[in-house]
Write an enzyme that holds these catalytic residues in place. Sequence first.
Site, short mmCIF file in Angstrom:
data_model
loop_
_atom_site.label_atom_id
_atom_site.label_comp_id
_atom_site.label_asym_id
_atom_site.label_seq_id
_atom_site.Cartn_x
_atom_site.Cartn_y
_atom_site.Cartn_z
N LYS A 25 4.30 7.65 10.33
CA LYS A 25 3.86 6.86 11.49
C LYS A 25 4.80 6.91 12.71
CE LYS A 25 0.88 4.15 8.55
NZ LYS A 25 -0.41 3.62 8.70
N ASP A 68 9.36 2.07 0.69
CA ASP A 68 8.28 2.71 1.44
C ASP A 68 8.36 2.17 2.87
OD1 ASP A 68 5.97 3.45 2.71
OD2 ASP A 68 4.65 3.03 1.00
N TYR A 101 0.85 -1.20 0.00
CA TYR A 101 0.00 0.00 0.00
C TYR A 101 0.88 1.24 0.00
CZ TYR A 101 -3.41 3.47 1.63
OH TYR A 101 -4.21 4.58 1.75
N1 PLP Z 1 2.82 3.52 2.81
C1 PLP Z 1 2.53 2.54 3.67
C2 PLP Z 1 3.39 1.31 3.69
C3 PLP Z 1 1.44 2.67 4.54
O1 PLP Z 1 1.13 1.68 5.39
C4 PLP Z 1 0.66 3.86 4.48
C5 PLP Z 1 -0.49 4.04 5.37
O2 PLP Z 1 -0.96 3.14 6.03
C6 PLP Z 1 1.01 4.83 3.55
C7 PLP Z 1 2.10 4.64 2.75
C8 PLP Z 1 0.22 6.10 3.46
O3 PLP Z 1 0.52 6.90 4.55
P1 PLP Z 1 -0.53 8.03 5.05
O4 PLP Z 1 -1.75 7.28 5.52
O5 PLP Z 1 0.21 8.75 6.12
O6 PLP Z 1 -0.82 8.88 3.86
#
Ligand code: PLP
Length: 423
Positions: A264, A236, A145
């Site tokens: 996070k 990511d 994601y």
């Molecule tokens: N990348 C990963 C691996 C994530 O788990 C998330 C959100 O859960 C995101 C990107 C997106 O981050 P945000 O919700 O802060 O936009």
Amino acid sequence: MTSGPYQTERSAELRSRAQRVLPGGVNSNVRLLAPAVFFDHGSGSRLVDIDGNEYVDYLLGQGPNFLGHAPADILDAVDAATRRGMVYGAQHPLELEAAELMIDALGWPDKVRFGVSGTESIQAALRMARAVTGRPRFVRFEGHYHGWLDNTLAAVENGRAVPASAGQLASHLEDSIMLPWNDLAAVEAVLARHDDIAAVLMEPTMLNAGSIEPLPNYLEGVRAVCDAAGVVLIFDEVISGFRVAAGGAAQRYGVTPDMATYGKAMAGGWPVSALAGTGAMMERFGTGEVNHSGTFNASVMACAATAATLHRLAADPPYERIAQLGTRLKDGLAELAIGHGLDLNIQGVPMAFHAGFGAGPVTDYRSLGRLDADAYAAFSHTLIAHGVWVAGRGIWYLSAAHDDADIDETLQRVDAAMKATVS
Ligand code: PLP
């Protein structure tokens, strides 16, 4: 709430009020399927709802509360800093402190750019990769994601990315090629066949779906084929960063990307994200050649929270302790499930493991489909009704605020929830 001893009448009242002013009664679609509980407060590893029910929290706001809820040192730092101003639209010393601490903790990047959400920092990474290579497309992976925007949000159908939302432009998904993860030959074949690939974008450990770790030599292999093809490797680390190790997955697995995104756990619950990268690449933001903007980037509160969090993680690294607690919890859950005759598969790193009903282990995204997601989602509601707050999709997050007493109490509550499930 479908079962269990917790009564949530006051939450139910607020739920109808929320339905009138918020679509679905929530502010993020991810929350639509969770029980409609309204919280009064959180402290450390615990949450208390407005009916007075107390939960041991393993959702942690979907990951950010890595230091537990309302950590006093982070709040004090944010409070002191914001009394002198919150958003300058200009530079201030705390953003340097936050950036330097981040670069020290991660070890490999030269520069960072702060943002507000993981979603947007990933867009900055993709734009930079395109600018650097002059190529348009990127490779991404099933089950990973990368935010909710049109070019990253995707469902997978027959190995292809398809829109996961009404109103999403399917054409934006043509910018990427979806591959199965942990399959080096698939990456090699695509990079050999296509000369228009700017980047390979991945969660270096697949925490979002199944908590599946990279196979031995996989990340090294992807690093090597990216180098050979002049393709930018983007990790990511929005979940894994500062959670699976101080230096994130790059440190845990010993492979360095060209750029990585964070969010996070990096700021003790504060909304902040970052893009980190090597100097020559990141400096293209600095020359103005590549645009990355944002009113709230590096706000005083974001930088104070980031600096205070990274100071704490450096002074008192919680990683070994969390690993021990997470392992105890995983083992305890597995034992209870066997005792109740439940086929519960538990796997993954102890700081963010995965539970699901069905036969395991699950080693790739496609075989996650073997697990009964609906049955687990229903069980998550039963767990919540017994005082264990978890995500319906199976991920369990631990924090530096959890301790052995939390695990003991959690296992007692899980025992009661399992009893209710099988009776
Ligand atoms: N990348 C990963 C691996 C994530 O788990 C998330 C959100 O859960 C995101 C990107 C997106 O981050 P945000 O919700 O802060 O936009």
